[in-house]
Write a protein that holds these residues in place. Structure first.
Motif, PDB file in Angstrom:
ATOM      1  N   ASN A   9       4.171  -0.623  24.079  1.00  0.00           N
ATOM      2  CA  ASN A   9       5.601  -0.571  24.366  1.00  0.00           C
ATOM      3  C   ASN A   9       6.443  -1.372  23.374  1.00  0.00           C
ATOM      4  OD1 ASN A   9       4.313  -0.838  27.588  1.00  0.00           O
ATOM      5  ND2 ASN A   9       5.298   1.047  26.855  1.00  0.00           N
ATOM      6  N   LYS A  10       5.940  -1.557  22.179  1.00  0.00           N
ATOM      7  CA  LYS A  10       6.674  -2.218  21.119  1.00  0.00           C
ATOM      8  C   LYS A  10       6.778  -1.292  19.914  1.00  0.00           C
ATOM      9  CE  LYS A  10       5.639  -7.094  22.065  1.00  0.00           C
ATOM     10  NZ  LYS A  10       4.940  -6.910  23.363  1.00  0.00           N
ATOM     11  N   ALA A  11       7.941  -1.277  19.303  1.00  0.00           N
ATOM     12  CA  ALA A  11       8.079  -0.604  18.023  1.00  0.00           C
ATOM     13  C   ALA A  11       7.333  -1.408  16.961  1.00  0.00           C
ATOM     14  CB  ALA A  11       9.545  -0.454  17.639  1.00  0.00           C
ATOM     15  N   LEU A  12       6.628  -0.716  16.082  1.00  0.00           N
ATOM     16  CA  LEU A  12       5.818  -1.356  15.055  1.00  0.00           C
ATOM     17  C   LEU A  12       6.303  -0.936  13.677  1.00  0.00           C
ATOM     18  CD1 LEU A  12       2.303  -0.604  16.598  1.00  0.00           C
ATOM     19  CD2 LEU A  12       3.781  -2.575  17.060  1.00  0.00           C
ATOM     20  N   GLY A  13       6.108  -1.821  12.711  1.00  0.00           N
ATOM     21  CA  GLY A  13       6.535  -1.504  11.363  1.00  0.00           C
ATOM     22  C   GLY A  13       5.650  -2.137  10.316  1.00  0.00           C
ATOM     23  N   TRP A  14       5.633  -1.517   9.155  1.00  0.00           N
ATOM     24  CA  TRP A  14       4.994  -2.076   7.973  1.00  0.00           C
ATOM     25  C   TRP A  14       6.065  -2.300   6.914  1.00  0.00           C
ATOM     26  CZ3 TRP A  14       0.104  -3.833   7.425  1.00  0.00           C
ATOM     27  CH2 TRP A  14      -0.844  -3.429   8.382  1.00  0.00           C
ATOM     28  N   PHE A  15       6.001  -3.448   6.276  1.00  0.00           N
ATOM     29  CA  PHE A  15       6.932  -3.827   5.238  1.00  0.00           C
ATOM     30  C   PHE A  15       6.160  -4.266   4.010  1.00  0.00           C
ATOM     31  CE2 PHE A  15       9.007  -4.304   9.251  1.00  0.00           C
ATOM     32  CZ  PHE A  15      10.322  -3.939   9.036  1.00  0.00           C
ATOM     33  N   ARG A  16       6.825  -4.292   2.879  1.00  0.00           N
ATOM     34  CA  ARG A  16       6.203  -4.798   1.663  1.00  0.00           C
ATOM     35  C   ARG A  16       7.231  -5.514   0.812  1.00  0.00           C
ATOM     36  NH1 ARG A  16       4.867   0.909  -1.523  1.00  0.00           N
ATOM     37  NH2 ARG A  16       7.036   1.437  -2.092  1.00  0.00           N
ATOM     38  N   TYR A  26       1.920  -6.756   1.643  1.00  0.00           N
ATOM     39  CA  TYR A  26       2.235  -5.910   2.779  1.00  0.00           C
ATOM     40  C   TYR A  26       2.164  -6.714   4.067  1.00  0.00           C
ATOM     41  CZ  TYR A  26       2.187  -1.667  -0.028  1.00  0.00           C
ATOM     42  OH  TYR A  26       2.484  -0.682  -0.947  1.00  0.00           O
ATOM     43  N   TYR A  27       3.149  -6.509   4.930  1.00  0.00           N
ATOM     44  CA  TYR A  27       3.248  -7.226   6.187  1.00  0.00           C
ATOM     45  C   TYR A  27       3.330  -6.249   7.352  1.00  0.00           C
ATOM     46  CZ  TYR A  27       4.705 -11.150   3.215  1.00  0.00           C
ATOM     47  OH  TYR A  27       4.779 -12.126   2.256  1.00  0.00           O
ATOM     48  N   CYS A  28       2.550  -6.504   8.391  1.00  0.00           N
ATOM     49  CA  CYS A  28       2.713  -5.781   9.640  1.00  0.00           C
ATOM     50  C   CYS A  28       3.702  -6.527  10.521  1.00  0.00           C
ATOM     51  CB  CYS A  28       1.376  -5.618  10.371  1.00  0.00           C
ATOM     52  SG  CYS A  28       0.510  -7.164  10.733  1.00  0.00           S
ATOM     53  N   PRO A  62       6.931  -8.692  -6.284  1.00  0.00           N
ATOM     54  CA  PRO A  62       7.498  -9.865  -6.967  1.00  0.00           C
ATOM     55  C   PRO A  62       8.900  -9.603  -7.499  1.00  0.00           C
ATOM     56  CG  PRO A  62       5.217  -9.538  -7.608  1.00  0.00           C
ATOM     57  CD  PRO A  62       5.612  -8.329  -6.815  1.00  0.00           C
ATOM     58  N   GLY A  63       9.816 -10.510  -7.191  1.00  0.00           N
ATOM     59  CA  GLY A  63      11.180 -10.401  -7.672  1.00  0.00           C
ATOM     60  C   GLY A  63      12.039  -9.380  -6.963  1.00  0.00           C
ATOM     61  N   LYS A  64      11.519  -8.751  -5.919  1.00  0.00           N
ATOM     62  CA  LYS A  64      12.271  -7.745  -5.200  1.00  0.00           C
ATOM     63  C   LYS A  64      12.403  -8.115  -3.725  1.00  0.00           C
ATOM     64  CE  LYS A  64      11.123  -3.836  -8.184  1.00  0.00           C
ATOM     65  NZ  LYS A  64      10.630  -2.435  -8.225  1.00  0.00           N
ATOM     66  N   GLU A  65      13.369  -7.500  -3.070  1.00  0.00           N
ATOM     67  CA  GLU A  65      13.592  -7.734  -1.656  1.00  0.00           C
ATOM     68  C   GLU A  65      12.547  -7.024  -0.816  1.00  0.00           C
ATOM     69  OE1 GLU A  65      18.480  -8.243  -1.805  1.00  0.00           O
ATOM     70  OE2 GLU A  65      17.567  -6.573  -0.736  1.00  0.00           O
ATOM     71  N   ARG A  66      12.311  -7.568   0.372  1.00  0.00           N
ATOM     72  CA  ARG A  66      11.414  -6.929   1.312  1.00  0.00           C
ATOM     73  C   ARG A  66      11.990  -5.586   1.744  1.00  0.00           C
ATOM     74  NH1 ARG A  66       9.077 -10.539   6.155  1.00  0.00           N
ATOM     75  NH2 ARG A  66       8.652 -11.753   4.253  1.00  0.00           N
ATOM     76  N   GLU A  67      11.136  -4.570   1.803  1.00  0.00           N
ATOM     77  CA  GLU A  67      11.584  -3.252   2.191  1.00  0.00           C
ATOM     78  C   GLU A  67      10.662  -2.667   3.251  1.00  0.00           C
ATOM     79  OE1 GLU A  67      11.527  -0.825  -1.321  1.00  0.00           O
ATOM     80  OE2 GLU A  67       9.360  -0.512  -1.251  1.00  0.00           O
TER      81      GLU A  67
END
Length: 129
Positions: free
Chosen positions: A31-38, A96-98, A41-46
């Motif tokens: 019941n939680k929305a999940l996401g992957w981000f990355r 990469y971040y979960c 170097p030198g760039k914003e998290r997306e």
């Protein structure tokens, strides 16, 4: 104890594949929305991908640059989320971040990383020949 342990990164040649995993303990991914981000170097998290909280009618969304190559999923029994990555490109190189407990999943919510409640420690994906 709340833990969100991430694994699966590594050094891969272009065209290769990886499976990233995040296993939660002390809290449930149900019941939680999940996401992957990355973050490169030198760039914003997306945002890379997200999956909605509904287990009966889940919705997924992907960044244009990864569509057709990345697949987000969850295993309720294992309390684990996954990112299957195929056809890796050098521009995929990043940490990469979960994440769990985000807002709605969709085109307007893909990059809202600051609204997620739980985060993995990050895993390095390096794509190089």
């Amino acid at each position: 104890q709340v833990q969100f342990v991430e694994s699966g990164g590594g050094l891969v040649q272009p065209g290769g594949s990886l499976t990233l995993s995040c296993t939660a303990s002390g809290f449930t991914l149900d019941n939680k929305a999940l996401g992957w981000f990355r973050q490169a170097p030198g760039k914003e998290r997306e945002g890379v991908s997200c999956i909605s909280s509904s287990s009966s009618d889940s919705y997924t969304y992907y960044r244009d640059s990864v569509k057709g190559r990345f697949t987000i999923s969850r295993d309720h029994a294992k309390n684990t989320m996954y990112l299957q990555i195929d056809s890796l490109k050098p521009e995929d190189t990043a940490v990469y971040y979960c994440a769990a407990g985000g807002p709605l999943c969709g085109i307007y919510y893909l990059d809202t990383w600051d609204s997620y409640d739980y985060w993995g420690q990050g895993t390095q994906v390096t794509v190089s020949s």
